[in-house]
Design an enzyme around this catalytic site. Structure first.
Site, mmCIF file in Angstrom:
data_model
loop_
_atom_site.group_PDB
_atom_site.id
_atom_site.type_symbol
_atom_site.label_atom_id
_atom_site.label_comp_id
_atom_site.label_asym_id
_atom_site.label_seq_id
_atom_site.Cartn_x
_atom_site.Cartn_y
_atom_site.Cartn_z
ATOM 1 N N THR A 76 1.793 -6.312 -5.806
ATOM 2 C CA THR A 76 1.646 -4.888 -6.621
ATOM 3 C C THR A 76 2.788 -4.039 -6.455
ATOM 4 O OG1 THR A 76 -0.762 -5.032 -5.443
ATOM 5 C CG2 THR A 76 -0.133 -3.199 -6.379
ATOM 6 N N LYS B 160 -2.956 -2.482 -12.894
ATOM 7 C CA LYS B 160 -3.425 -2.356 -10.927
ATOM 8 C C LYS B 160 -3.824 -1.300 -10.567
ATOM 9 C CE LYS B 160 -4.037 -4.460 -7.666
ATOM 10 N NZ LYS B 160 -4.582 -4.849 -6.490
ATOM 11 N N LYS C 225 -0.843 2.617 -0.089
ATOM 12 C CA LYS C 225 0.533 3.130 -1.279
ATOM 13 C C LYS C 225 0.158 3.029 -2.891
ATOM 14 C CE LYS C 225 2.129 -1.932 -2.661
ATOM 15 N NZ LYS C 225 2.594 -3.134 -2.482
HETATM 16 P P1 NAD Z 1 2.055 -9.966 4.020
HETATM 17 O O1 NAD Z 1 3.024 -8.294 4.238
HETATM 18 O O2 NAD Z 1 1.420 -9.757 4.099
HETATM 19 O O3 NAD Z 1 2.985 -10.753 2.982
HETATM 20 C C1 NAD Z 1 4.732 -10.885 2.087
HETATM 21 C C2 NAD Z 1 5.329 -11.483 2.737
HETATM 22 O O4 NAD Z 1 6.510 -11.815 1.895
HETATM 23 C C3 NAD Z 1 5.611 -11.133 4.113
HETATM 24 O O5 NAD Z 1 5.359 -12.233 5.239
HETATM 25 C C4 NAD Z 1 6.899 -11.061 3.967
HETATM 26 O O6 NAD Z 1 8.111 -11.697 5.461
HETATM 27 C C5 NAD Z 1 7.833 -12.039 2.709
HETATM 28 N N1 NAD Z 1 8.838 -11.620 1.954
HETATM 29 C C6 NAD Z 1 9.264 -10.423 2.633
HETATM 30 N N2 NAD Z 1 10.527 -10.397 1.180
HETATM 31 C C7 NAD Z 1 10.614 -11.565 1.314
HETATM 32 C C8 NAD Z 1 11.639 -12.599 0.989
HETATM 33 N N3 NAD Z 1 12.827 -11.762 0.360
HETATM 34 N N4 NAD Z 1 11.659 -13.674 0.077
HETATM 35 C C9 NAD Z 1 10.644 -14.217 0.434
HETATM 36 N N5 NAD Z 1 9.504 -13.885 0.912
HETATM 37 C C10 NAD Z 1 9.379 -12.061 1.757
HETATM 38 O O7 NAD Z 1 1.590 -9.204 2.267
HETATM 39 P P2 NAD Z 1 0.185 -9.268 1.526
HETATM 40 O O8 NAD Z 1 -1.261 -8.842 2.008
HETATM 41 O O9 NAD Z 1 0.234 -11.192 0.986
HETATM 42 O O10 NAD Z 1 0.332 -8.874 -0.034
HETATM 43 C C11 NAD Z 1 1.423 -9.097 -0.572
HETATM 44 C C12 NAD Z 1 1.447 -8.118 -2.070
HETATM 45 O O11 NAD Z 1 -0.134 -8.689 -2.339
HETATM 46 C C13 NAD Z 1 1.875 -6.730 -1.703
HETATM 47 O O12 NAD Z 1 2.307 -6.046 -2.938
HETATM 48 C C14 NAD Z 1 -0.341 -6.490 -2.375
HETATM 49 O O13 NAD Z 1 0.544 -4.932 -2.156
HETATM 50 C C15 NAD Z 1 -0.690 -7.207 -3.241
HETATM 51 N N6 NAD Z 1 -2.109 -7.294 -2.584
HETATM 52 C C16 NAD Z 1 -2.546 -7.539 -1.408
HETATM 53 C C17 NAD Z 1 -3.773 -7.155 -1.374
HETATM 54 C C18 NAD Z 1 -4.615 -7.635 0.085
HETATM 55 O O14 NAD Z 1 -5.435 -8.150 -0.107
HETATM 56 N N7 NAD Z 1 -3.903 -7.690 0.843
HETATM 57 C C19 NAD Z 1 -5.002 -7.949 -2.370
HETATM 58 C C20 NAD Z 1 -4.579 -7.609 -3.763
HETATM 59 C C21 NAD Z 1 -2.767 -7.158 -3.572
#
Ligand code: NAD
Length: 304
Positions: free
Chosen positions: A94, A169, A244
């Site tokens: 997102t 979104k 966010k």
């Molecule tokens: P998270 O922090 O658990 O996972 C993100 C991962 O990306 C981390 O493990 C981090 O180390 C990794 N990362 C950072 N830079 C990187 C790179 N260059 N290459 C590879 N990996 C890298 O976050 P999440 O909860 O999995 O959320 C991810 C996205 O999904 C966000 O944008 C969030 O807004 C969106 N989202 C989350 C949810 C939720 O409920 N968690 C729901 C809908 C959308």
């Protein structure tokens, strides 16, 4: 021919999404710079590369699930020179609409196809492959991405060209953030008026107050046993992520000259809540701040 997928970002969402692609028969190579995330993916049976460049080198689809637009732009800059020409880049994070479009331009200039495909459905949806994907892409990229998205979700909606998925979104979560505050205020007021939570739920859930924040993610324990309120607001959709997304809505509104009176106030209330409670609990925990009366900014008279 089955696609080879590089999955970059194996966190709370990306880990289970990548696992579902592998389960569906795709050859998946993951990468995450955080050792714990990489290790968890390995333990779940995924191939994990040592670098992002290694992961994309043999892939024809590159999926990213990263924290923010800054991460997506940095990641694209890092991996684009190593990807096979004509690959499909699908960003499920997102992020800001302008950053999504900038990422798509970077990939297109390097000779690749792109989709922004953010998701709704949270960690539970990522694990169960029941996510909803909102896709911004041209028709060819949408058609190419659809089978992969179907392997990770239940609904795939083509919202328009590049950036349209992120726009959908951000607008959806603007509704969600505000409606959770409305539901929470109603439960706090109802309680003070001597109304039980069950009685208010029984009325509002079949009346014009009905909404997802009430019937699925009810902020008080009891009426919806599966809602995070029944487990001290653990799991679910973190308040910090809601904050966010409201920030993304605010930025988009500023860029387009739209006044978001309720959206701006909602962002202030979640900001106060996150400062007091931290970013980790489900956003429905905002009801505890409303109940305590600690979220509204105090006037200078009250403060003195
Ligand atoms: P998270 O922090 O658990 O996972 C993100 C991962 O990306 C981390 O493990 C981090 O180390 C990794 N990362 C950072 N830079 C990187 C790179 N260059 N290459 C590879 N990996 C890298 O976050 P999440 O909860 O999995 O959320 C991810 C996205 O999904 C966000 O944008 C969030 O807004 C969106 N989202 C989350 C949810 C939720 O409920 N968690 C729901 C809908 C959308």
């Amino acid at each position: 021919m089955t696609s080879s997928v590089a999955f970059l970002g194996l966190g709370n969402m990306g880990g289970p999404m990548a696992a579902n692609l592998a389960k569906a028969g795709y050859r998946v190579v993951g990468f995450d710079p955080v050792p714990a995330a990489a290790e968890a993916a390995r333990a779940a049976g995924l191939d994990v590369a040592a670098t992002a460049a290694d992961a994309v080198a043999t892939a024809d689809v590159v999926i990213t699930m990263l924290p923010s637009g800054r991460h997506v732009l940095a990641c694209y800059t890092d991996v684009l020179p190593h990807a096979r020409t004509g690959s499909l880049f699908v960003d499920c994070s997102t992020i800001d609409v302008a950053e999504a479009r900038a990422a798509a331009v970077l990939a297109a200039e390097a000779g690749h196809h792109t989709c922004d495909a953010p998701v709704s459905g949270g960690v539970v949806g990522a694990q169960a492959a029941t996510l909803t994907f909102m896709v911004g892409a041209d028709d060819d990229a949408f058609t190419a991405a659809t089978p992969l998205l179907n392997a990770m979700g239940r609904r795939v909606v083509h919202c328009g060209v590049s950036g349209a998925g992120q726009a959908a979104k951000i607008c959806n979560n603007l509704i969600l953030g505000i409606s959770m505050l409305a539901v929470s205020e109603a439960f706090v007021l109802g309680e003070r008026l001597g109304l039980s939570a069950d009685a208010l739920f029984d009325v509002a859930s079949v009346s014009s107050g009905q909404c997802w924040a009430l019937t699925t993610n009810c902020p008080v324990p009891g009426p919806v046993p599966t809602s995070p309120a029944n487990r001290d607001y653990q799991g679910g959709f973190a308040a910090g992520l809601m904050l966010k997304d409201l920030g993304l809505a605010r930025d988009a509104a500023q860029a387009t000259g739209v006044e978001l009176a309720l959206g701006a106030h909602a962002a202030d209330l979640y900001t106060a809540f996150v400062e007091q409670d931290g970013p980790g609990r489900d956003f429905s925990a905002v009801i505890t701040g409303i109940s305590a009366g600690t979220l509204a900014p105090r006037t200078s008279e009250e403060a003195s």
